[in-house]
Design a protein around this motif. Structure first.
Motif, short mmCIF file in Angstrom:
data_model
loop_
_atom_site.label_atom_id
_atom_site.label_comp_id
_atom_site.label_asym_id
_atom_site.label_seq_id
_atom_site.Cartn_x
_atom_site.Cartn_y
_atom_site.Cartn_z
N SER A 7 -0.83 -45.75 4.27
CA SER A 7 -0.86 -45.01 5.29
C SER A 7 0.65 -44.69 5.77
N ARG A 473 -12.48 -49.49 9.96
CA ARG A 473 -10.93 -48.94 10.14
C ARG A 473 -11.05 -47.36 10.30
N LYS A 475 -8.57 -43.93 10.76
CA LYS A 475 -7.15 -43.39 11.21
C LYS A 475 -7.10 -41.80 11.70
N GLU A 484 -4.89 -46.14 14.40
CA GLU A 484 -5.67 -46.58 13.66
C GLU A 484 -6.88 -47.67 14.43
#
Length: 831
Positions: A7, A473, A475, A484
């Motif tokens: 990321s 999770r 994002k 996140e």
């Protein structure tokens, strides 16, 4: 491994993970292999560019080059400024010198050039004629968080990784997290010949042992103190899943990483099974690497403990999707403690699949850890006025018939799936079946002369656990920030039972223990029962959610989160054959947390956090006016400030922290003879931690630091102990470990380590004190080749001076003796 998008870029370059424990050769080959390196180098020189088999693990580029040069018998001149920050994927297979160097240097921008003297020198490779001709178009990728299956790579020196798993938050780089963390690699464990978690955590300047397991006079399992609070071996997790690892002492032959978080972790991991709040310890199991692994290790430990370890790993499929990693270890013999013998058998099988979107694994394990003539330390009589001097370590303390045996079967299945480039879901399920034979003596120190009251006891124990974890999770970008969101739910159900029998006491002495006949063989009368009966059922369940918000390419990161924890306990009358339920409670509590990381300059992180830990609530005793009243789970609250600096080859951390934990006290009741039991006292631990790890110079590695701690009692019963030190909390502890690759003999590494601990009190009134102590360790290892295969010989000595001291407290008012000087030898061959 299968490449995954990150990321965000890590600020300093990182290196891929290092393969684990190398397999080995029986020690009978050791003497023969010592004579081989010179002949191997001479043959390679005569053949010019002889093709040899190399098995060089991934790591820093200069480490890989040094290992290749030593194995190939060549002289390679390296300018450290050229290799600084560069990594190598390692080398596996048959290569000549030129081909091997070319493979190791691929993508580094460097090349090795032959010199007139027959050696090689490293230099920058010439640029391509036209960079524009080979420039690729820019590709923009929307990335998700890192896979849990992919570990952060080792840092320079290979002893500590760049990061580790932080429960709910997943794998995090050490510079990106607002907590003090350390992740010890399999390379460190293998080179130090670590047999237990306690051996690994001897490297950590924030950790001390309250008791040790194998190969000591204790034999009761590894238990720890972090930041002045206890953490039992039952609070160790496997890939973030509680309640599945073997009790007592874990064998490290099955382990890839040992990850340590300093401080409470209720948001990140939920409440630990035993309520430990000083930190969190997570174990990462081994996985098959892209290079095949066939390793055999033969080992010896004083007095006459011999062992063999086999490590096999393979990957299958067109893209190496399927992996198998199998480990088996057997050790048996006498330890350095007189009269004590141990027998260990452990096996693990790790299966994994890594596809483009799906990753899954299955771990199956078994461990049998049997110690005979193993004592568990000494309790202290209430009237004791001073702790006697420690007896000679390594002497016989236990009876021949004493025995502690732990047997554990465990299974864990895990999965994660990329729903999209920005959303990942994951889950895990595990179970453990534990049996513990515990037939021994229990001794209480009566006076400074070391007189003892010793009673035979029998405490068998059984437990069955089931553990589950599920989460997601996601994002996304919003309000000029990258978010996140992490959501996870967990549950742990444990049913435990025990037996209890105690025989009449015998007078003995710490320095001259009495011989006590086996009471079962003698048919002596006892109180209690020998069979195992159900004692408790515990259910821990929780849901946690967090949002990690970052701005300006991760220059600022804010973590906000809360976990809702539910604790249900049912207690049964284990002393009654029909096991009626006698008491229980159910409580729910919320645990918030906040963390902040700011990077004002490259390679510098400033951080702060507020986080809580949870322990089971207390219950008022039967003679209190509020008998049976149960209190909410105890919250331990931490505030911490810190800074981390990545110097390129060394990372240093400094942190300031304060932890507050409520205690229970009694207050006057409704009549002069009555009392009430309430939560009102407090323990406050304030301190500073300094730590550093990495490579000080080429071939010189550092791992160490120190902790300064002020642990005080506040609002004690009637103010009697206000301001006095909390028990088992030394004012300072320090560790320093160094490794040096000797330039006069390629392949030889010399090591040393020192551990120092200040005085500590073992009663609240501060009248009983354990003196400070220092322990020196030393070691050496030698990498060479035998019969065309890489071989590593290792020798380590713990407690070099054979110092005798009280190391710490085993809890419940007990103290434990230091381990004696122990020599470890091993030989590893990689086929």
């Amino acid at each position: 491994m299968h490449p995954r998008h990150r990321s965000r870029p890590h600020t300093p370059p990182s290196c891929p993970r290092t393969p684990l424990a190398r397999a080995a050769l029986m020690l009978c080959l050791a003497a023969g292999t010592l004579a081989l390196p010179a002949a191997t180098r001479a043959q390679a020189a005569a053949q010019g560019d002889a093709v040899l088999r190399h098995e060089i693990p991934s790591g820093t580029l200069d480490q890989a080059l040094n290992r290749f040069a030593a194995a190939a018998g060549i002289t390679l001149s390296i300018d450290g400024s050229l290799t600084a920050g560069k990594t190598s994927r390692g080398l596996s297979g048959n290569f000549g010198v030129r081909d091997g160097l070319a493979h190791l240097l691929a993508g580094s921008g460097l090349e090795a050039v032959a010199t007139a003297g027959g050696g090689y020198v490293l230099r920058a490779a010439p640029l391509l004629p036209s960079a524009s001709d080979t420039m690729l178009p820019t590709i923009t990728v929307t990335a998700r968080g890192e896979s849990e299956a992919e570990l952060p790579p080792p840092y320079a020196g290979g002893q500590v990784a760049r990061g580790g798993r932080l429960g709910l938050l997943g794998n995090q780089d050490v510079m990106d997290t607002p907590f003090n963390v350390a992740s010890y690699t399999s390379e460190l464990m293998q080179n130090q010949q670590s047999a237990t978690l306690a051996d690994v955590l001897d490297n950590d300047p924030a950790v001390r042992m309250s008791s040790r397991g194998r190969n000591t006079s204790v034999g009761g399992g590894d238990n720890f103190f972090l930041r002045g609070f206890g953490l039992g071996n039952r609070d160790i997790s496997l890939n973030g899943l509680y309640g599945v690892l073997p009790y007592g002492t874990l064998s490290l032959e099955t382990v890839e990483r040992v990850e340590v978080l300093k401080g409470p972790s209720a948001l990140l991991t939920g409440m630990a099974p035993s309520g430990g709040v000083g930190g969190a310890i997570n174990v990462v199991p081994k996985r098959a690497t892209d290079a095949p692994i066939t390793r055999l290790t033969g080992s010896y430990a004083s007095d006459s403990l011999w062992g063999t370890h086999v490590d096999l790993g393979r990957r299958f499929g067109e893209q190496n999707q399927f992996g198998v990693r199998a480990n088996g270890v057997y050790r048996s013999g006498d330890t350095a403690t007189s009269g004590q013998s141990v027998k260990l058998g452990a096996a693990s099988l790790g299966l994994d699949y890594r596809g483009e979107r799906l990753r899954a694994s299955l771990d199956l394990g078994y461990q049998s850890d049997d110690a005979r003539a193993a004592s568990v330390g000494y309790r202290l009589a209430p009237a004791l006025t001073a702790v006697p001097a420690a007896p000679k370590t390594g002497a016989r303390f236990a009876q021949d018939w004493e025995r502690r045996k732990y047997v554990d079967d465990y299974q864990v299945a895990q999965m994660e799936f990329d729903v999209s480039s920005s959303l990942m879901v994951y889950g895990a399920a595990g179970a453990r079946d534990h049996r513990h034979s515990n037939y021994r003596t229990e001794s209480r120190i009566l006076n400074p002369a070391g007189d003892l009251a010793t009673s035979p006891v029998n405490y068998p124990e059984t437990s069955k656990s089931k553990s589950f974890l599920a989460g997601a999770r996601m994002k996304f970008e919003a309000l000029n920030a990258l978010h996140e969101i992490n959501v996870a739910a967990s549950s742990l159900d444990t049913t435990a039972g025990y037996g209890f029998a105690q025989w009449a006491g015998t007078a003995s002495n710490l320095y001259n223990p009495a011989r006590i006949p086996d009471p079962l063989q003698a048919g002596a009368p006892f109180a209690g029962f020998l069979d195992t009966r159900k004692a408790s059922e515990t259910q821990l369940s929780s849901v946690g959610i967090s949002d990690s918000i970052s701005w300006n390419d991760d220059a600022v990161r804010l973590i906000l989160g809360v976990r809702r924890q539910k604790i249900s306990v049912d207690n049964y009358a284990a002393t009654a054959p029909v096991n009626p339920r006698t008491s229980g409670y159910e409580r729910t509590v919320n645990s918030p947390a906040v963390g902040l990381v700011v990077k004002p300059w490259n390679h510098v992180s400033l951080y702060a956090n507020y986080i809580e830990g949870l322990s089971p609530g207390a219950t008022a005793p039967a003679d209190a006016e509020n008998s049976g009243e149960t209190f909410p789970p105890v919250k331990t609250k931490q505030k911490e400030l810190g800074a981390k600096i990545d110097f390129g080859r060394v990372i240093g951390t400094v942190s300031l922290f304060e932890l507050k934990q409520p205690n229970a006290i009694t207050v006057p009741g409704s009549t002069p003879l009555a009392y009430r039991y309430v939560m009102d006292g407090e323990q406050r631990n304030r301190g500073m931690e300094l730590s550093a790890f990495g490579e000080l110079a080429r071939g010189v590695r550092l791992l160490g630091g120190m902790t300064y701690l002020q642990a005080k009692q506040i609002r004690t019963q009637g103010g009697t102990n206000d301001g006095k030190d909390a028990i088992v909390a030394p004012r300072w502890i320090a560790n320093v470990g160094l490794e040096w690759d000797a330039p006069f003999l390629p392949g030889l590494t010399l090591t040393t380590r020192v551990l120092a601990t200040g005085k500590q009190y073992v009663n609240a009134a501060n009248t009983l004190r354990l003196p400070g102590w220092t322990r020196w360790d030393a070691g050496a290892r030698y990498r060479t080749r035998a019969l065309g295969y890489p071989v590593t010989l290792r020798a380590n000595v713990l407690n070099l001076a054979n110092s005798s001291y009280w190391e710490g407290s085993a809890g419940s008012g007990g103290i434990v003796l230091s381990a004696p000087r122990t020599v470890y030898l091993s030989a590893t061959i990689d086929f």
